[in-house]
Design a protein around this motif. Structure first.
Motif, PDB file in Angstrom:
ATOM      1  N   ILE A 146       0.831  -1.205   0.000  1.00 51.67           N
ATOM      2  CA  ILE A 146       0.000   0.000   0.000  1.00 51.67           C
ATOM      3  C   ILE A 146       0.866   1.255   0.000  1.00 51.67           C
ATOM      4  O   ILE A 146       0.559   2.234  -0.684  1.00 51.67           O
ATOM      5  CB  ILE A 146      -0.942  -0.016   1.216  1.00 51.67           C
ATOM      6  CG1 ILE A 146      -1.932  -1.179   1.092  1.00 51.67           C
ATOM      7  CG2 ILE A 146      -1.705   1.298   1.336  1.00 51.67           C
ATOM      8  CD1 ILE A 146      -2.830  -1.329   2.293  1.00 51.67           C
ATOM      9  N   LYS A 150       0.686   4.040  -2.773  1.00 48.11           N
ATOM     10  CA  LYS A 150       0.420   5.438  -2.416  1.00 48.11           C
ATOM     11  C   LYS A 150       1.512   6.357  -2.962  1.00 48.11           C
ATOM     12  O   LYS A 150       1.226   7.435  -3.493  1.00 48.11           O
ATOM     13  CB  LYS A 150       0.344   5.580  -0.898  1.00 48.11           C
ATOM     14  CG  LYS A 150      -0.082   6.969  -0.421  1.00 48.11           C
ATOM     15  CD  LYS A 150      -0.249   6.968   1.082  1.00 48.11           C
ATOM     16  CE  LYS A 150      -0.793   8.317   1.562  1.00 48.11           C
ATOM     17  NZ  LYS A 150       0.135   9.410   1.303  1.00 48.11           N
ATOM     18  N   THR A 294      -7.092   5.449  -0.039  1.00 50.15           N
ATOM     19  CA  THR A 294      -5.761   4.850   0.132  1.00 50.15           C
ATOM     20  C   THR A 294      -5.183   5.201   1.500  1.00 50.15           C
ATOM     21  O   THR A 294      -4.595   4.351   2.173  1.00 50.15           O
ATOM     22  CB  THR A 294      -4.820   5.326  -0.979  1.00 50.15           C
ATOM     23  OG1 THR A 294      -5.367   4.953  -2.246  1.00 50.15           O
ATOM     24  CG2 THR A 294      -3.445   4.712  -0.817  1.00 50.15           C
ATOM     25  N   GLU A 297      -6.949   3.159   4.155  1.00 47.17           N
ATOM     26  CA  GLU A 297      -6.502   1.768   4.074  1.00 47.17           C
ATOM     27  C   GLU A 297      -5.084   1.632   4.625  1.00 47.17           C
ATOM     28  O   GLU A 297      -4.755   0.656   5.320  1.00 47.17           O
ATOM     29  CB  GLU A 297      -6.557   1.293   2.618  1.00 47.17           C
ATOM     30  CG  GLU A 297      -6.204  -0.170   2.426  1.00 47.17           C
ATOM     31  CD  GLU A 297      -6.247  -0.586   0.970  1.00 47.17           C
ATOM     32  OE1 GLU A 297      -6.068  -1.788   0.698  1.00 47.17           O
ATOM     33  OE2 GLU A 297      -6.439   0.302   0.098  1.00 47.17           O
ATOM     34  N   LEU A 298      -4.229   2.610   4.326  1.00 49.80           N
ATOM     35  CA  LEU A 298      -2.852   2.588   4.812  1.00 49.80           C
ATOM     36  C   LEU A 298      -2.822   2.650   6.334  1.00 49.80           C
ATOM     37  O   LEU A 298      -2.075   1.916   6.987  1.00 49.80           O
ATOM     38  CB  LEU A 298      -2.078   3.764   4.221  1.00 49.80           C
ATOM     39  CG  LEU A 298      -0.624   3.935   4.693  1.00 49.80           C
ATOM     40  CD1 LEU A 298       0.201   2.712   4.301  1.00 49.80           C
ATOM     41  CD2 LEU A 298      -0.022   5.206   4.109  1.00 49.80           C
ATOM     42  N   THR A 301      -3.984  -0.704   7.778  1.00 47.28           N
ATOM     43  CA  THR A 301      -2.981  -1.750   7.567  1.00 47.28           C
ATOM     44  C   THR A 301      -1.782  -1.551   8.482  1.00 47.28           C
ATOM     45  O   THR A 301      -1.227  -2.514   9.016  1.00 47.28           O
ATOM     46  CB  THR A 301      -2.523  -1.756   6.101  1.00 47.28           C
ATOM     47  OG1 THR A 301      -3.669  -1.872   5.244  1.00 47.28           O
ATOM     48  CG2 THR A 301      -1.595  -2.924   5.829  1.00 47.28           C
TER      49      THR A 301
END
Length: 458
Positions: A146, A150, A294, A297-298, A301
């Motif tokens: 990711i 990104k 993103t 999500e980053l 994660t």
């Protein structure tokens, strides 16, 4: 006639029987004077009928204290009473030892269970650790993926934004040129109309000329206002001059005026700037929305990766703790394992001493409650060999707080058989070196069955 001779027990001399107990020491080992005090190294055997026989130094014979035979002092026979008292104490000690042995055996069983439990827990944690390592690697790989995506998106977006800015800069420059040309044409036309208005023959009533002059006056007034508005818009920093979407001119059949073209261009520039700084969302395929998704999500994660890392560390810490416990010497048969981390106190009046088994030893003032570190458990010191049960009758606690102009404090713990775990006394025979006497069933060895391997003469 001379009588038979007698040989000293050490063979150092042969003397006549008459020389025995003649109050003169003839033998080097003093064996010729067992009933007198003539030999300083002589021994007198007391039968102590009804009790335990013993030997006393010959120098104590006929010295006025009751162990005499010369009849000068009458000594009552107290062997029977001494035997009764001795047997009572002996019975009490036997009962105490029997109880201690029973408790020690329970300690041994508990120690075995603890070792089995810890070994099983260690195996389970090792399996969990491998699984945790896999989770860490998986989540680390997902995080890197990711982060790379990104970074690529940001680099791509940055490139697109630079290209868009260049595009708008060119369009703005082109628009300015068009506006300048239009201004020049309008100014030329206005100049012609102005000359016509000032120089036409007013006595000649040409309706076309009058209509043109009237239109010129109306246009001049509107044009002057528009230029003033344009000048005001150029002085402002924001985009307040941008026409709102609901005020956009409707599509007409004729070609839009240069004002309409200029407004439309500003509207396009506004949208581009808002999109550039992520201040406007369009649809799910829009770059701003994608960037937000993103980032979210980053973050999730990364949190999952950090959680997996912490879980792995916790498991590793638990494994280290169990290994530390398993490596400790808890005695010949793990009889001390159940006492691990148990703490015992002793109040001496001025201080309260605390001893934690296989942990720390401290001294706390009963006046100001200040605490002094006396050391931590270092090793067993009862005997050289670890296979000798006596090895586990003394403990050393070392590396405590330094004394003023002295060594680091330390404690020697002397363990004796008892039915309970309790500290009997604390002393300081040497500066900053403490001796602690303690009872514990853990050292109640079974002497009769000799299950502990101790060679002991009762």
């Amino acid at each position: 006639a001379k009588g038979p001779n007698w040989t000293c027990l050490d063979g150092s001399a042969t003397i006549p029987y008459e020389a025995i107990n003649d109050d003169f020491c003839d033998c080097a080992d003093g064996s010729d004077e067992p009933g007198t005090s003539a030999c300083s190294n002589g021994k007198f055997y007391c039968r102590n009928e009804g009790h335990i026989p013993s030997s006393i130094p010959s120098s104590r014979i006929n010295d006025g204290v009751c162990d005499e035979y010369d009849g000068k002092i009458k000594c009552p026979n107290t062997c029977k009473e001494a035997s009764i008292e001795y047997n009572k104490k002996l019975d009490a000690l036997k009962k105490l030892r029997t109880q201690g042995i029973r408790i020690r055996n329970s300690y041994i069983e508990e120690g075995k269970k603890l070792r089995i439990k810890r070994e099983a827990e260690l195996n389970r944690l090792k399996i969990e650790l491998e699984a945790a390592k896999i989770r860490v690697r998986e989540r680390e790989a997902a995080l890197k993926k990711i982060e790379t995506r990104k970074t690529d998106t940001e680099q791509s977006g940055s490139k697109v934004n630079r290209e868009r800015i260049k595009k708008y800069q060119k369009r703005i420059s082109s628009l300015k040129e068009n506006i300048n040309r239009l201004h020049e044409k309008v100014d030329t036309l206005l100049s012609i109309l102005k000359d016509m208005k000032n120089n036409h023959n007013q006595n000649y009533h040409d309706m076309a000329v009058k209509t043109a002059i009237k239109a010129y006056d109306e246009f001049l007034e509107e044009y002057t206002k528009s230029k003033e508005a344009e000048s005001g818009d150029e002085d402002e920093d924001g985009d307040n001059s941008v026409v709102d979407e609901k005020d956009e001119p409707q599509t007409r059949e004729q070609k839009p005026s240069y004002w309409e073209q200029f407004s439309e261009m500003l509207w396009e520039i506004k949208n581009g700037v808002l999109e550039l700084f992520g201040l406007q969302s369009y649809d799910k395929n829009n770059r701003s929305y994608s960037s937000y998704r993103t980032s979210k999500e980053l973050s999730a994660t990364r949190s999952a990766f950090e959680e997996a890392e912490q879980e792995q560390k916790d498991i590793e810490d638990s494994i280290d703790e169990i290994n530390s416990k398993l490596s400790l010497n808890y005695g010949l048969k793990d009889e001390f394992a159940t006492l691990d981390d148990e703490c015992f106190n002793y109040d001496s009046g001025e201080y309260t001493y605390t001893l934690c088994m296989f942990g720390s030893a401290t001294q706390k003032s009963n006046k100001d409650h200040t605490s002094t570190d006396l050391g931590n458990f270092e090793k067993w010191i009862g005997a050289e060999s670890k296979d000798d049960p006596q090895h586990y009758t003394q403990m050393l606690y070392a590396n405590g707080a330094n004394c003023w102009n002295g060594p680091a404090r330390s404690v020697k713990v002397y363990l004796e058989c008892g039915a309970d775990n309790e500290i009997l006394s604390v002393s300081e025979p040497e500066k900053c070196e403490y001796h602690l006497k303690m009872l514990t069933p853990a050292v109640c060895f079974d002497l009769e069955n000799n299950s502990s391997g101790i060679n002991h003469d009762e």
